[in-house]
Design a protein around this motif. Structure first.
Motif, PDB file in Angstrom:
ATOM      1  N   LYS A   1     -23.117  -1.701 -42.856  1.00 16.10           N
ATOM      2  CA  LYS A   1     -22.433  -0.420 -42.640  1.00 16.10           C
ATOM      3  C   LYS A   1     -22.597   0.054 -41.197  1.00 16.10           C
ATOM      4  O   LYS A   1     -23.039   1.181 -40.937  1.00 16.10           O
ATOM      5  CB  LYS A   1     -22.964   0.641 -43.598  1.00 16.10           C
ATOM      6  CG  LYS A   1     -22.732   0.326 -45.069  1.00 16.10           C
ATOM      7  CD  LYS A   1     -23.279   1.431 -45.940  1.00 16.10           C
ATOM      8  CE  LYS A   1     -23.163   1.087 -47.418  1.00 16.10           C
ATOM      9  NZ  LYS A   1     -23.770   2.108 -48.283  1.00 16.10           N
TER      10      LYS A   1
ATOM     11  N   TRP B   1     -21.173   1.597 -38.717  1.00 17.03           N
ATOM     12  CA  TRP B   1     -20.048   2.456 -38.338  1.00 17.03           C
ATOM     13  C   TRP B   1     -19.967   2.654 -36.837  1.00 17.03           C
ATOM     14  O   TRP B   1     -18.875   2.776 -36.270  1.00 17.03           O
ATOM     15  CB  TRP B   1     -20.171   3.812 -39.035  1.00 17.03           C
ATOM     16  CG  TRP B   1     -20.065   3.707 -40.524  1.00 17.03           C
ATOM     17  CD1 TRP B   1     -21.069   3.827 -41.442  1.00 17.03           C
ATOM     18  CD2 TRP B   1     -18.870   3.423 -41.283  1.00 17.03           C
ATOM     19  NE1 TRP B   1     -20.580   3.651 -42.727  1.00 17.03           N
ATOM     20  CE2 TRP B   1     -19.233   3.401 -42.650  1.00 17.03           C
ATOM     21  CE3 TRP B   1     -17.534   3.187 -40.948  1.00 17.03           C
ATOM     22  CZ2 TRP B   1     -18.318   3.161 -43.672  1.00 17.03           C
ATOM     23  CZ3 TRP B   1     -16.613   2.944 -41.958  1.00 17.03           C
ATOM     24  CH2 TRP B   1     -17.004   2.931 -43.304  1.00 17.03           C
TER      25      TRP B   1
ATOM     26  N   ILE C   1     -14.930  -1.858 -47.325  1.00 16.62           N
ATOM     27  CA  ILE C   1     -16.384  -1.700 -47.352  1.00 16.62           C
ATOM     28  C   ILE C   1     -16.958  -2.558 -48.478  1.00 16.62           C
ATOM     29  O   ILE C   1     -16.751  -2.261 -49.657  1.00 16.62           O
ATOM     30  CB  ILE C   1     -16.766  -0.224 -47.592  1.00 16.62           C
ATOM     31  CG1 ILE C   1     -16.039   0.675 -46.600  1.00 16.62           C
ATOM     32  CG2 ILE C   1     -18.271  -0.029 -47.491  1.00 16.62           C
ATOM     33  CD1 ILE C   1     -16.075   2.150 -46.967  1.00 16.62           C
TER      34      ILE C   1
ATOM     35  N   LEU D   1      -9.922   3.840 -46.262  1.00 14.04           N
ATOM     36  CA  LEU D   1     -11.242   3.291 -46.570  1.00 14.04           C
ATOM     37  C   LEU D   1     -11.178   2.703 -47.970  1.00 14.04           C
ATOM     38  O   LEU D   1     -11.021   3.445 -48.956  1.00 14.04           O
ATOM     39  CB  LEU D   1     -12.311   4.379 -46.499  1.00 14.04           C
ATOM     40  CG  LEU D   1     -12.478   5.083 -45.144  1.00 14.04           C
ATOM     41  CD1 LEU D   1     -13.604   6.103 -45.220  1.00 14.04           C
ATOM     42  CD2 LEU D   1     -12.743   4.073 -44.028  1.00 14.04           C
ATOM     43  N   LYS D   2     -11.302   1.390 -48.066  1.00 13.95           N
ATOM     44  CA  LYS D   2     -11.190   0.702 -49.350  1.00 13.95           C
ATOM     45  C   LYS D   2     -12.576   0.408 -49.920  1.00 13.95           C
ATOM     46  O   LYS D   2     -13.497   0.077 -49.178  1.00 13.95           O
ATOM     47  CB  LYS D   2     -10.401  -0.603 -49.173  1.00 13.95           C
ATOM     48  CG  LYS D   2      -9.917  -1.217 -50.466  1.00 13.95           C
ATOM     49  CD  LYS D   2      -8.985  -2.388 -50.185  1.00 13.95           C
ATOM     50  CE  LYS D   2      -8.441  -2.981 -51.488  1.00 13.95           C
ATOM     51  NZ  LYS D   2      -7.534  -4.123 -51.241  1.00 13.95           N
ATOM     52  N   TYR D   3     -12.726   0.525 -51.237  1.00 18.12           N
ATOM     53  CA  TYR D   3     -14.002   0.366 -51.943  1.00 18.12           C
ATOM     54  C   TYR D   3     -14.989   1.461 -51.537  1.00 18.12           C
ATOM     55  O   TYR D   3     -16.173   1.228 -51.363  1.00 18.12           O
ATOM     56  CB  TYR D   3     -14.591  -1.033 -51.707  1.00 18.12           C
ATOM     57  CG  TYR D   3     -13.662  -2.151 -52.077  1.00 18.12           C
ATOM     58  CD1 TYR D   3     -13.130  -2.253 -53.356  1.00 18.12           C
ATOM     59  CD2 TYR D   3     -13.268  -3.090 -51.126  1.00 18.12           C
ATOM     60  CE1 TYR D   3     -12.238  -3.257 -53.687  1.00 18.12           C
ATOM     61  CE2 TYR D   3     -12.383  -4.112 -51.455  1.00 18.12           C
ATOM     62  CZ  TYR D   3     -11.871  -4.189 -52.732  1.00 18.12           C
ATOM     63  OH  TYR D   3     -10.985  -5.175 -53.062  1.00 18.12           O
ATOM     64  N   TYR D   4     -14.466   2.639 -51.364  1.00 16.73           N
ATOM     65  CA  TYR D   4     -15.256   3.816 -51.013  1.00 16.73           C
ATOM     66  C   TYR D   4     -16.161   4.193 -52.189  1.00 16.73           C
ATOM     67  O   TYR D   4     -15.741   4.182 -53.350  1.00 16.73           O
ATOM     68  CB  TYR D   4     -14.297   4.960 -50.694  1.00 16.73           C
ATOM     69  CG  TYR D   4     -14.922   6.251 -50.251  1.00 16.73           C
ATOM     70  CD1 TYR D   4     -15.208   6.495 -48.916  1.00 16.73           C
ATOM     71  CD2 TYR D   4     -15.194   7.266 -51.179  1.00 16.73           C
ATOM     72  CE1 TYR D   4     -15.759   7.701 -48.514  1.00 16.73           C
ATOM     73  CE2 TYR D   4     -15.739   8.472 -50.779  1.00 16.73           C
ATOM     74  CZ  TYR D   4     -16.027   8.679 -49.450  1.00 16.73           C
ATOM     75  OH  TYR D   4     -16.573   9.879 -49.056  1.00 16.73           O
ATOM     76  N   SER D   5     -17.440   4.539 -51.884  1.00 12.19           N
ATOM     77  CA  SER D   5     -18.387   4.885 -52.948  1.00 12.19           C
ATOM     78  C   SER D   5     -18.979   6.275 -52.793  1.00 12.19           C
ATOM     79  O   SER D   5     -19.774   6.712 -53.616  1.00 12.19           O
ATOM     80  CB  SER D   5     -19.520   3.852 -52.988  1.00 12.19           C
ATOM     81  OG  SER D   5     -20.297   3.920 -51.797  1.00 12.19           O
TER      82      SER D   5
ATOM     83  N   GLU E   1     -20.446   6.886 -45.428  1.00 15.11           N
ATOM     84  CA  GLU E   1     -18.999   6.834 -45.607  1.00 15.11           C
ATOM     85  C   GLU E   1     -18.373   8.218 -45.445  1.00 15.11           C
ATOM     86  O   GLU E   1     -17.320   8.374 -44.824  1.00 15.11           O
ATOM     87  CB  GLU E   1     -18.664   6.249 -46.983  1.00 15.11           C
ATOM     88  CG  GLU E   1     -19.065   4.787 -47.128  1.00 15.11           C
ATOM     89  CD  GLU E   1     -18.963   4.290 -48.575  1.00 15.11           C
ATOM     90  OE1 GLU E   1     -19.277   3.116 -48.808  1.00 15.11           O
ATOM     91  OE2 GLU E   1     -18.574   5.086 -49.459  1.00 15.11           O
TER      92      GLU E   1
ATOM     93  N   ALA F   1     -15.523   9.264 -42.623  1.00 11.45           N
ATOM     94  CA  ALA F   1     -14.256   9.895 -43.006  1.00 11.45           C
ATOM     95  C   ALA F   1     -14.128  11.268 -42.361  1.00 11.45           C
ATOM     96  O   ALA F   1     -13.054  11.645 -41.853  1.00 11.45           O
ATOM     97  CB  ALA F   1     -14.172   9.999 -44.520  1.00 11.45           C
TER      98      ALA F   1
ATOM     99  N   ILE G   1      -8.328   7.339 -49.319  1.00  8.02           N
ATOM    100  CA  ILE G   1      -9.614   6.914 -49.870  1.00  8.02           C
ATOM    101  C   ILE G   1      -9.348   6.084 -51.115  1.00  8.02           C
ATOM    102  O   ILE G   1      -8.774   6.582 -52.094  1.00  8.02           O
ATOM    103  CB  ILE G   1     -10.496   8.132 -50.224  1.00  8.02           C
ATOM    104  CG1 ILE G   1     -10.655   9.055 -49.008  1.00  8.02           C
ATOM    105  CG2 ILE G   1     -11.848   7.675 -50.752  1.00  8.02           C
ATOM    106  CD1 ILE G   1     -11.344   8.418 -47.823  1.00  8.02           C
TER     107      ILE G   1
ATOM    108  N   ILE H   1     -10.918   4.014 -54.143  1.00 12.45           N
ATOM    109  CA  ILE H   1     -12.131   3.788 -54.936  1.00 12.45           C
ATOM    110  C   ILE H   1     -11.908   2.597 -55.848  1.00 12.45           C
ATOM    111  O   ILE H   1     -10.842   2.453 -56.462  1.00 12.45           O
ATOM    112  CB  ILE H   1     -12.464   5.042 -55.773  1.00 12.45           C
ATOM    113  CG1 ILE H   1     -12.682   6.244 -54.835  1.00 12.45           C
ATOM    114  CG2 ILE H   1     -13.703   4.822 -56.630  1.00 12.45           C
ATOM    115  CD1 ILE H   1     -12.844   7.561 -55.561  1.00 12.45           C
TER     116      ILE H   1
END
Length: 379
Positions: free
Chosen positions: A255, A257, A277, A313-317, A322, A326, A341, A343
């Protein structure tokens, strides 16, 4: 006049164009429609066969694959050999390969006027080196294939080259391969075992590149407009991607960033940013522990403040880092239109947790009055 009669009245070239969107086995089946269709398939300039194997039944799979090979042989023997074969697409999921048969099909194709070659086979098949000296090829896509040692590459018309999970007994020289493709516009390399003996040349006509391994200097793709990149690419950037308008990054468990923002510093005209992600079991192990909080950089990359229009943002948790990223994008992107976003649809978040994510980001300050924050669920 009936609809089928209207279609049958079309000229051959229009009918062939319509049939080009169908698998070859369905095209051959049209021969029973009427006398008009009986022999049309024999002059079609394309070949498109796909075999789906049954991995759980050896005998059934072996029998079905033998039937598939016989069907392909029958088609090639029956078609009008005076007609050119422009597109050759073969996909097989079977592990019971017959490399002799397949090579017998490919060699005549690349010796003729084939323009589009798309092969997805298995590791048992070795691609003959003659493919890399086919002067008529415009599109070459190879997946799960072994390649012979190639001493000469001459693909003067090639515009699209996709190499996915390619192996070579002696290691195919990627620099040599690219040097034989002076007009390349679209390059994709993934799961590639390569040795580099020569120097990489620049590819002045390259528009799109997807590079998921540290296989070639990024300077080779510095003039592209669209770039797919793994953030593990550990190369020092001492140049800018002056033409880049779309960037897709794979962000691993680190991660990093700040590393992402460092890359964006070298993309002055970027308009679209998509970050996938990915998390490992190690991330799951650390769940509940203190999450990483990164410090905002003193300066904002020029592309964010002046050009960025879409960020996904793909596969945001919903982790702290994160949320920070954003929030950073929405707070600094003055011309942002869409903040998307995505998820993971297979995630185990409760309805309440998902609602909390949405509210948390919705409360963030937006620098752009036209920015729309959207949430969706991706597979």
């Amino acid at each position: 006049m009936m609809a089928d009669d209207i279609i049958s009245s079309f000229p051959d070239e229009i009918l062939c164009h319509i049939l080009s969107f169908l698998p070859t086995k369905h095209v051959v089946a049209t021969s029973v429609l009427s006398k008009r269709w009986k022999f049309l398939w024999r002059s079609l300039p394309f070949f498109d066969f796909h075999y789906d194997g049954d991995l759980f039944d050896y005998d059934r799979n072996n029998e079905a694959y033998s039937h598939f090979l016989h069907s392909v042989d029958s088609f090639l023997l029956s078609r009008d050999r005076d007609e050119p074969l422009h597109r050759f697409r073969l996909r097989s999921d079977s592990t019971y390969g017959h490399p002799v048969s397949i090579q017998r099909w490919i060699t005549p194709a690349v010796s003729g006027s084939v323009r589009h070659l798309d092969l997805c086979l298995d590791w048992g098949f070795v691609m003959p080196s003659v493919v890399f000296s086919c002067k008529t090829l415009v599109v070459l896509k190879l997946t799960f294939i072994r390649v012979e040692n190639t001493f000469s590459v001459d693909l003067p018309l090639l515009k699209i080259l996709h190499l996915n999970n390619i192996s070579s007994p002696e290691g195919l020289d990627l620099s040599q391969l690219l040097s034989g493709c002076p007009n390349l516009e679209d390059l994709e390399v993934k799961g590639f075992i390569s040795t580099t003996k020569g120097k990489f040349i620049t590819l002045p006509k390259l528009v799109r590149a997807s590079i998921l391994e540290d296989l070639l200097p990024l300077e080779v793709v510095k003039d592209v407009e669209v770039l797919f990149l793994d953030s593990k690419y550990q190369q020092i950037l001492d140049f800018d991607f002056q033409n880049l308008v779309r960037l897709e990054l794979i962000l691993q468990l680190s991660k990093d960033w700040l590393g992402v923002l460092e890359v964006l510093e070298h993309c002055p005209k970027l308009q679209t940013l998509l970050i996938c992600i990915y998390k490992s079991s190690f991330d799951t192990f650390l769940a509940g522990h203190e999450e990483v909080v990164w410090s905002y950089p003193q300066s904002v990359p020029a592309c964010i403040s002046s050009h960025l229009k879409t960020c996904s943002l793909k596969y945001y948790s919903g982790s702290i880092d994160e949320i920070q990223f954003a929030s950073y994008i929405m707070g600094n992107a003055k011309y942002l239109r869409i903040m998307k976003i995505c998820i993971d649809s297979e995630s185990h978040f409760t309805f309440g947790e998902k609602l909390h994510m949405e509210r948390e980001l919705s409360s963030c300050m937006k620098s752009s009055d036209t920015c729309t924050l959207s949430f969706e669920y991706s597979s």
